[in-house]
Design an enzyme around this catalytic site. Structure first.
Site, PDB file in Angstrom:
ATOM      1  N   THR A 140       8.067  96.566  51.787  1.00 25.86           N
ATOM      2  CA  THR A 140       7.512  96.636  50.179  1.00 25.86           C
ATOM      3  C   THR A 140       5.808  96.699  50.376  1.00 25.86           C
ATOM      4  O   THR A 140       5.435  96.188  51.049  1.00 25.86           O
ATOM      5  CB  THR A 140       8.027  95.741  49.445  1.00 25.86           C
ATOM      6  N   HIS A 141       5.545  96.953  49.038  1.00 29.90           N
ATOM      7  CA  HIS A 141       3.977  97.008  48.953  1.00 29.90           C
ATOM      8  C   HIS A 141       3.545  95.483  49.109  1.00 29.90           C
ATOM      9  O   HIS A 141       2.538  95.178  49.597  1.00 29.90           O
ATOM     10  CB  HIS A 141       3.537  97.516  47.482  1.00 29.90           C
ATOM     11  N   CYS A 142       4.331  94.550  48.469  1.00 25.66           N
ATOM     12  CA  CYS A 142       3.822  93.146  48.678  1.00 25.66           C
ATOM     13  C   CYS A 142       4.238  92.455  50.062  1.00 25.66           C
ATOM     14  O   CYS A 142       3.619  91.441  50.432  1.00 25.66           O
ATOM     15  CB  CYS A 142       4.287  92.469  47.430  1.00 25.66           C
ATOM     16  N   TYR A 143       5.339  93.117  50.489  1.00 26.43           N
ATOM     17  CA  TYR A 143       5.702  92.511  51.745  1.00 26.43           C
ATOM     18  C   TYR A 143       5.914  93.590  53.010  1.00 26.43           C
ATOM     19  O   TYR A 143       7.127  94.265  53.054  1.00 26.43           O
ATOM     20  CB  TYR A 143       7.130  92.036  51.606  1.00 26.43           C
ATOM     21  N   PRO A 144       4.829  94.077  53.463  1.00 28.41           N
ATOM     22  CA  PRO A 144       4.898  95.306  54.109  1.00 28.41           C
ATOM     23  C   PRO A 144       5.598  95.281  55.680  1.00 28.41           C
ATOM     24  O   PRO A 144       5.930  96.365  56.192  1.00 28.41           O
ATOM     25  CB  PRO A 144       3.191  95.669  54.169  1.00 28.41           C
TER      26      PRO A 144
END
Length: 394
Positions: A140-144
């Site tokens: 994800t954007h916050c957890y790449p």
């Protein structure tokens, strides 16, 4: 009923702090009640300690394995090849005691050996061993980050909580096999034609036998758990108070259970042991000890129940149990079970315990020592369990 002896947990704790509390194990209490009766026993004794050590499948641990750089929102996680549940938060997982290794052949090669599972992971962690963690993610954007491998130890984990949904079963079946072939069950190997009878509690040492209506046990009760200090969170899964009982209140079939938790970092691999049950699966043997405050003579009478006064049902695990048939082939006492043989269907059958009396006795004595040395105070239950309101003090 007006009790002749009345104490509170606060009063007992004050005696513990002064070093004046009289603390005995459940086995010692049986003899005291037999010798002097419950009223004098209640006046004399302040706390009774209990113990049990046996496979308790409904066990596991919540773990936070720490944020990485770049950060990851774990979607699938394995600890030493054992899948852990990752549907909690980014790096929070739950490892269940009965989860086998992902590549375990299970019962494809029958009976399966189930050499390593979640219970073994927990034992390795508390033994200080290094455990290999592997995690995958979708990013994800916050957890790449999408993949993580690292070695972990219990000491290095930010958070590790043993949390067992169902422990310390109050009574359990005595299992036999009436078929013509050997069967493999969570009660162990059962030989054909009632070749053996397996049972699973420590009898008069078992925690919930000593307080059959859970008058002194509830939310927040402090206990011995896995070698450290734990607490009762709630009634355990399958907790059932509506069971047949003896005139003295002891349940005649599986009844109450406890949901318990405690800091895994306080615990010991002596009291959390991974178990492989042939043909069935993985589990975790757990050490549990509950202190019973002797508030009055009724509690003393319960705590003084002996193996001769505690009973269970003999159940066929070949046909009846797997098919949900509620049928008993006899009621036997724990004194009979511990004698090494019982008589069922006019046949003498050797008995096999799944729980360790040696370790149960050791737990009761450890808890006794903690209390006598002022290192363990009792806690007032913050709430009773649903169902206990049906059984108030007389």
């Amino acid at each position: 009923m007006a009790f002749k002896v009345k104490k509170t947990i606060d009063e007992i704790n004050e005696k513990i702090k002064r070093g004046e509390a009289v603390v005995v194990t459940a086995e010692e209490m049986v003899k005291i009640v037999k010798d002097v009766g419950p009223t004098e026993a209640a006046a004399e004794v302040d706390v009774v300690t209990t113990g049990t050590f046996a496979p308790m499948c409904s066990s596991g641990a919540f773990i936070n394995f720490g944020h990485s750089t770049p950060a990851i929102k774990a979607h699938r996680v394995w600890l030493n090849g054992v899948p852990a549940y990752a549907g909690i938060a980014a790096v929070d997982i739950y490892i269940g005691a009965t989860e086998p290794c992902e590549d375990d052949p299970l019962n494809k090669v029958y009976p399966g050996e189930f050499r390593y599972g979640g219970g073994h992971v927990i034992q390795d962690l508390v033994a200080g061993k290094t455990v290999y963690l592997r995690a995958t993610a979708y990013g994800t954007h916050c957890y790449p980050r999408k993949y993580l491998e690292k070695e972990i130890t219990l000491k290095d984990l930010p958070y590790a909580l043993l949390c067992n949904p169902r422990n310390a079963y109050q009574n359990y079946n005595c299992a036999i096999n009436l078929s013509d072939k050997t069967i493999y069950t969570y009660m162990g190997i059962l030989r054909p034609k009632a070749g053996n009878a397996n049972y699973a509690t420590s009898g008069e040492l078992s925690p919930l036998f000593k307080d059959p209506y859970l008058r002194t046990i509830g939310v927040g009760t402090r206990i011995f758990l896995g070698g450290g200090v734990g607490y009762v969170a709630w009634a355990g899964t399958q907790c059932n108070f509506k069971v047949p009982r003896t005139e003295k209140g002891a349940p005649l079939s599986p009844a109450a259970t406890l949901m318990v938790y405690g800091d895994l970092k306080q615990m010991s691999s002596e009291w959390l042991v991974g178990v492989s049950i042939l043909g069935y699966g993985c589990s975790l043997a757990v050490g549990v000890g509950v202190p019973i405050p002797i508030l009055n003579e009724e509690v003393a009478a319960f705590a003084g129940l002996s193996d001769e006064e505690l009973f269970t049902q003999v159940v066929d695990y070949a046909h009846d149990y797997p098919n949900g048939i509620k049928r008993s082939y006899g009621t036997v006492s724990y004194a009979e079970l511990k004698s090494g043989k019982i008589k069922v269907l006019d046949k003498e059958i050797p008995t096999v315990p799944l729980s360790s009396m040696v370790k149960a006795r050791k737990i009761a004595n450890i808890l006794k020592t903690w209390i006598k040395e002022k290192n363990f105070l009792l806690t007032e239950p913050q709430a009773p369990f649903p169902g206990t309101e049906l059984y108030p003090f007389r």
